[in-house]
Design an enzyme around this catalytic site. Sequence first.
Site, PDB file in Angstrom:
ATOM      1  N   HIS A  26      -9.168   3.610   4.132  1.00  0.00           N
ATOM      2  CA  HIS A  26      -9.030   3.547   2.663  1.00  0.00           C
ATOM      3  C   HIS A  26      -9.467   4.867   2.032  1.00  0.00           C
ATOM      4  O   HIS A  26      -8.844   5.337   1.072  1.00  0.00           O
ATOM      5  CB  HIS A  26      -9.825   2.373   2.086  1.00  0.00           C
ATOM      6  CG  HIS A  26      -9.523   1.069   2.766  1.00  0.00           C
ATOM      7  ND1 HIS A  26     -10.409   0.040   2.841  1.00  0.00           N
ATOM      8  CD2 HIS A  26      -8.402   0.664   3.435  1.00  0.00           C
ATOM      9  CE1 HIS A  26      -9.848  -0.968   3.517  1.00  0.00           C
ATOM     10  NE2 HIS A  26      -8.633  -0.595   3.898  1.00  0.00           N
ATOM     11  N   HIS A  29      -1.889  -3.455  -0.201  1.00  0.00           N
ATOM     12  CA  HIS A  29      -3.012  -2.979   0.616  1.00  0.00           C
ATOM     13  C   HIS A  29      -2.519  -2.391   1.938  1.00  0.00           C
ATOM     14  O   HIS A  29      -3.048  -1.390   2.426  1.00  0.00           O
ATOM     15  CB  HIS A  29      -4.034  -4.089   0.879  1.00  0.00           C
ATOM     16  CG  HIS A  29      -5.206  -3.558   1.640  1.00  0.00           C
ATOM     17  ND1 HIS A  29      -6.217  -2.835   1.038  1.00  0.00           N
ATOM     18  CD2 HIS A  29      -5.477  -3.531   2.970  1.00  0.00           C
ATOM     19  CE1 HIS A  29      -7.059  -2.420   1.953  1.00  0.00           C
ATOM     20  NE2 HIS A  29      -6.640  -2.820   3.139  1.00  0.00           N
ATOM     21  N   ASP A  57      -3.285   1.285   3.524  1.00  0.00           N
ATOM     22  CA  ASP A  57      -3.673   1.523   4.923  1.00  0.00           C
ATOM     23  C   ASP A  57      -2.720   2.535   5.570  1.00  0.00           C
ATOM     24  O   ASP A  57      -3.143   3.440   6.285  1.00  0.00           O
ATOM     25  CB  ASP A  57      -3.591   0.218   5.739  1.00  0.00           C
ATOM     26  CG  ASP A  57      -4.778  -0.699   5.508  1.00  0.00           C
ATOM     27  OD1 ASP A  57      -5.809  -0.261   4.975  1.00  0.00           O
ATOM     28  OD2 ASP A  57      -4.661  -1.891   5.884  1.00  0.00           O
ATOM     29  N   HIS A  97      -2.378  -0.560  11.511  1.00  0.00           N
ATOM     30  CA  HIS A  97      -2.965   0.706  11.968  1.00  0.00           C
ATOM     31  C   HIS A  97      -2.434   1.145  13.335  1.00  0.00           C
ATOM     32  O   HIS A  97      -2.092   2.294  13.556  1.00  0.00           O
ATOM     33  CB  HIS A  97      -4.483   0.587  12.061  1.00  0.00           C
ATOM     34  CG  HIS A  97      -5.110   0.105  10.798  1.00  0.00           C
ATOM     35  ND1 HIS A  97      -4.969   0.782   9.610  1.00  0.00           N
ATOM     36  CD2 HIS A  97      -5.855  -0.980  10.524  1.00  0.00           C
ATOM     37  CE1 HIS A  97      -5.628   0.122   8.661  1.00  0.00           C
ATOM     38  NE2 HIS A  97      -6.163  -0.950   9.193  1.00  0.00           N
TER      39      HIS A  97
HETATM   40 ZN   LIG Z   1      -7.220  -1.782   4.898  1.00  0.00          ZN
END
Ligand SMILES: [Zn+2]
Length: 306
Positions: free
Chosen positions: A81, A238, A242, A265
């Site tokens: 973040h 969100h 990321d 991720h």
């Molecule tokens: Zn996150």
Amino acid sequence: MSSLNQKTVAKPILIEGTGLHSGKSVSMKILPAEPNVGIVFKRVDLKSNNIIIPSIFNVSNAVLCTTISNDFGVKIYTIEHLMGALFGKGIDNAVIEIDNEEVPILDGSAKEFIIEIDKAGIKISNTPIKVIKIEKTIHLREKTKEISIEPTKISLDIDFEIKYKNSLIGSQRNNVNVFEDDLTDIYNSRTFCLFEDIEKLKTMGLGKGGSLENAVVVKDREILNEGGLRNSKEFVNHKILDCMGDLYLSGYRILGKITCSQGGHQLTNHLLRQVFQDNKNFSIIEVQEKTVPNTLIYKSLLKSIA
Ligand SMILES: [Zn+2]
């Protein structure tokens, strides 16, 4: 001074909080840095071997959050973040001093990082920025997850989709043009989890600092946080935050289009490793300043070199 030159924060920023997974208190400083330093993390609780570079090749774990490690096994986790905020604000250079192993989670979004960067202000150098231009399309599929990156002329577009069995989250999709759109909703969107997953996280020794103060928790068709969601696409927004943070582990901002379904991720990291293993897939462009310092010429300048 032009926005095409490298930027840093105008003065040191102090941020204190708790690690989402470690539950430990952490104090972090974002310090101004000279051009071409890039983003560098320094674990000030350690006396030696304490520098960690946020590079895609230093990602040692990306299952629930992005963890980077140096050659000595010194780690920092949940950097995404903060990296997303630095990417979005165009901070090319900064030294992040941190006295523990995890970046503070704050409210689970990038909101406070953005507020603090705005408060400190931005210092523009005389050194031109560098950007990565994607030259070839790369596509990756891992089971139900999919991601691709393809060339664009001058923009970075992120088109992201999530599909949850939980009917409140359901399917959400959003598409942002990172260098042109208002990113407020992206920065403000919090990390989220399903109520039933909390126990699993705790058994894994993770999520120790998690609470309704720093994550949206969904139980069946109900959001447990008082006040509900901050925007109607908070879940997917969100994931876009990321993604921006994880893209910055390539070292520079990127010109390209990302299309991702169900990723996270790890998938973003796998994609970038594939991009950077062959230098035909990308080029690094130094954007030379020409005449007037005016952000309105941003596009035309970039077009002329892209
Ligand atoms: Zn996150």
